[in-house]
Motif scaffolding. Sequence first.
Motif, PDB file in Angstrom:
ATOM      1  N   GLY A 273     -18.534 -43.682 -29.135  1.00 38.51           N
ATOM      2  CA  GLY A 273     -19.408 -43.788 -28.386  1.00 38.51           C
ATOM      3  C   GLY A 273     -19.916 -45.420 -28.037  1.00 38.51           C
ATOM      4  O   GLY A 273     -20.916 -45.667 -27.206  1.00 38.51           O
ATOM      5  N   ASP A 274     -19.454 -46.101 -29.042  1.00 31.15           N
ATOM      6  CA  ASP A 274     -19.879 -47.499 -28.961  1.00 31.15           C
ATOM      7  C   ASP A 274     -19.492 -48.140 -27.588  1.00 31.15           C
ATOM      8  O   ASP A 274     -18.463 -47.838 -27.096  1.00 31.15           O
ATOM      9  N   GLU A 275     -20.384 -49.004 -27.227  1.00 39.35           N
ATOM     10  CA  GLU A 275     -20.144 -49.595 -25.886  1.00 39.35           C
ATOM     11  C   GLU A 275     -19.671 -51.107 -26.186  1.00 39.35           C
ATOM     12  O   GLU A 275     -20.480 -51.831 -26.816  1.00 39.35           O
ATOM     13  N   ILE A 276     -18.509 -51.537 -25.717  1.00 43.25           N
ATOM     14  CA  ILE A 276     -18.045 -52.809 -26.084  1.00 43.25           C
ATOM     15  C   ILE A 276     -17.850 -53.837 -24.922  1.00 43.25           C
ATOM     16  O   ILE A 276     -17.366 -53.363 -23.875  1.00 43.25           O
ATOM     17  N   HIS A 277     -18.447 -54.960 -25.023  1.00 40.73           N
ATOM     18  CA  HIS A 277     -18.492 -56.011 -24.000  1.00 40.73           C
ATOM     19  C   HIS A 277     -17.393 -57.040 -24.398  1.00 40.73           C
ATOM     20  O   HIS A 277     -17.616 -57.742 -25.118  1.00 40.73           O
ATOM     21  N   LEU A 278     -16.432 -57.334 -23.691  1.00 42.27           N
ATOM     22  CA  LEU A 278     -15.405 -58.227 -23.847  1.00 42.27           C
ATOM     23  C   LEU A 278     -15.712 -59.107 -22.640  1.00 42.27           C
ATOM     24  O   LEU A 278     -14.910 -58.882 -21.448  1.00 42.27           O
ATOM     25  N   GLY A 279     -16.130 -60.157 -22.532  1.00 44.82           N
ATOM     26  CA  GLY A 279     -16.464 -61.105 -21.448  1.00 44.82           C
ATOM     27  C   GLY A 279     -17.250 -60.259 -20.498  1.00 44.82           C
ATOM     28  O   GLY A 279     -18.199 -59.619 -20.648  1.00 44.82           O
ATOM     29  N   SER A 280     -16.726 -60.000 -19.061  1.00 44.32           N
ATOM     30  CA  SER A 280     -17.331 -59.117 -18.254  1.00 44.32           C
ATOM     31  C   SER A 280     -16.878 -57.876 -18.163  1.00 44.32           C
ATOM     32  O   SER A 280     -17.421 -57.167 -17.434  1.00 44.32           O
ATOM     33  N   VAL A 281     -15.970 -57.465 -18.992  1.00 46.07           N
ATOM     34  CA  VAL A 281     -15.429 -55.978 -19.236  1.00 46.07           C
ATOM     35  C   VAL A 281     -16.263 -55.175 -20.173  1.00 46.07           C
ATOM     36  O   VAL A 281     -16.444 -55.688 -21.116  1.00 46.07           O
ATOM     37  N   ILE A 282     -16.529 -53.981 -19.682  1.00 45.16           N
ATOM     38  CA  ILE A 282     -17.181 -53.251 -20.542  1.00 45.16           C
ATOM     39  C   ILE A 282     -16.292 -51.748 -20.571  1.00 45.16           C
ATOM     40  O   ILE A 282     -16.134 -51.403 -19.571  1.00 45.16           O
ATOM     41  N   VAL A 283     -16.193 -51.472 -21.917  1.00 46.68           N
ATOM     42  CA  VAL A 283     -15.384 -50.253 -22.136  1.00 46.68           C
ATOM     43  C   VAL A 283     -16.164 -49.487 -23.235  1.00 46.68           C
ATOM     44  O   VAL A 283     -16.975 -49.829 -24.143  1.00 46.68           O
ATOM     45  N   GLN A 284     -15.854 -48.214 -23.405  1.00 39.13           N
ATOM     46  CA  GLN A 284     -16.714 -47.289 -24.457  1.00 39.13           C
ATOM     47  C   GLN A 284     -15.775 -46.783 -25.164  1.00 39.13           C
ATOM     48  O   GLN A 284     -14.220 -46.439 -24.659  1.00 39.13           O
ATOM     49  N   PHE A 285     -15.716 -46.902 -26.663  1.00 35.38           N
ATOM     50  CA  PHE A 285     -14.815 -46.300 -27.576  1.00 35.38           C
ATOM     51  C   PHE A 285     -14.854 -44.751 -27.579  1.00 35.38           C
ATOM     52  O   PHE A 285     -16.130 -44.432 -28.018  1.00 35.38           O
ATOM     53  N   CYS A 286     -14.145 -44.064 -27.464  1.00 37.26           N
ATOM     54  CA  CYS A 286     -14.326 -42.563 -27.431  1.00 37.26           C
ATOM     55  C   CYS A 286     -13.213 -41.881 -27.977  1.00 37.26           C
ATOM     56  O   CYS A 286     -11.993 -42.464 -28.425  1.00 37.26           O
ATOM     57  N   ALA A 287     -13.474 -40.722 -28.657  1.00 39.22           N
ATOM     58  CA  ALA A 287     -12.475 -39.839 -29.452  1.00 39.22           C
ATOM     59  C   ALA A 287     -11.327 -39.451 -28.620  1.00 39.22           C
ATOM     60  O   ALA A 287     -11.894 -38.986 -27.400  1.00 39.22           O
ATOM     61  N   GLY A 288     -10.471 -38.852 -29.225  1.00 40.18           N
ATOM     62  CA  GLY A 288      -9.285 -37.993 -28.729  1.00 40.18           C
ATOM     63  C   GLY A 288      -8.363 -38.770 -27.750  1.00 40.18           C
ATOM     64  O   GLY A 288      -8.759 -39.951 -27.356  1.00 40.18           O
ATOM     65  N   PRO A 289      -7.320 -38.084 -26.768  1.00 42.00           N
ATOM     66  CA  PRO A 289      -6.575 -38.713 -26.094  1.00 42.00           C
ATOM     67  C   PRO A 289      -7.320 -38.843 -24.635  1.00 42.00           C
ATOM     68  O   PRO A 289      -8.298 -38.057 -24.422  1.00 42.00           O
ATOM     69  N   ILE A 290      -6.817 -39.404 -23.764  1.00 41.50           N
ATOM     70  CA  ILE A 290      -7.394 -39.744 -22.538  1.00 41.50           C
ATOM     71  C   ILE A 290      -7.408 -38.335 -21.943  1.00 41.50           C
ATOM     72  O   ILE A 290      -6.480 -37.786 -21.705  1.00 41.50           O
ATOM     73  N   PRO A 291      -8.526 -37.936 -21.336  1.00 39.40           N
ATOM     74  CA  PRO A 291      -8.686 -36.745 -20.610  1.00 39.40           C
ATOM     75  C   PRO A 291      -7.800 -36.858 -19.204  1.00 39.40           C
ATOM     76  O   PRO A 291      -7.731 -37.621 -18.501  1.00 39.40           O
ATOM     77  N   GLU A 292      -7.131 -35.666 -18.926  1.00 39.22           N
ATOM     78  CA  GLU A 292      -6.434 -35.465 -17.831  1.00 39.22           C
ATOM     79  C   GLU A 292      -7.353 -35.463 -16.463  1.00 39.22           C
ATOM     80  O   GLU A 292      -8.388 -34.691 -16.591  1.00 39.22           O
ATOM     81  N   VAL A 293      -7.221 -36.028 -15.148  1.00 38.56           N
ATOM     82  CA  VAL A 293      -7.932 -36.040 -14.107  1.00 38.56           C
ATOM     83  C   VAL A 293      -7.792 -34.577 -13.751  1.00 38.56           C
ATOM     84  O   VAL A 293      -6.727 -34.127 -13.428  1.00 38.56           O
TER      85      VAL A 293
END
Length: 179
Positions: free
Chosen positions: A124-144
């Motif tokens: 759930g942590d929000e990570i800012h790398l320069g202008s990129v913002i990502v969220q640290f999430c549990a588990g595998p990437i959910p399918e669309v």
Amino acid sequence: MATAEFLLVLRIIIAISLFAFLTFMLISLRQDLKSRVHTRLSTPGAHLLTISGESLEPAYQLEEVNLLGRANDNTITFPETTVSAYHARISFRQGTWWFEDLGSRNGTIINDIPVAEPTIVTFGDEIHLGSVIVQFCAGPIPEVQEEDVDAENDDTFKDQGEISKLSARRAYDEFNLEQ
């Protein structure tokens, strides 16, 4: 003759000792290898969900050790000028996910706090790398879901990047509701 018998007994004792030592070493190596395999298998799945940034994937699956940055040889590449070539590292060690800024030019911020030293990250942590913002999430990437594909044909969305981010966010939200 007593000397010959003594030397024979001494040689037998040395041979048995050497055999016991080698057996002990092989058992120790086998246990060490088993524990390393177990550690690799027990790394919990995690991914980074893209919140904002140009020309980025909707999500990135994490491995045990991940290098993040602009350079092509990173585990996860962000083609943004505000991201350093080798910006940060996310790794799983000692049963915990760790985040480390690698001396990046624009720095890293986690949940509005600048990262100055290796830091434990939680889901759930929000990570800012320069202008990129990502969220640290549990588990595998959910399918669309299929309904997300239909959203791409909707005239309301003009920017293809926004569509993929919306699809990834919707899939992520549905995945978390199921758990």
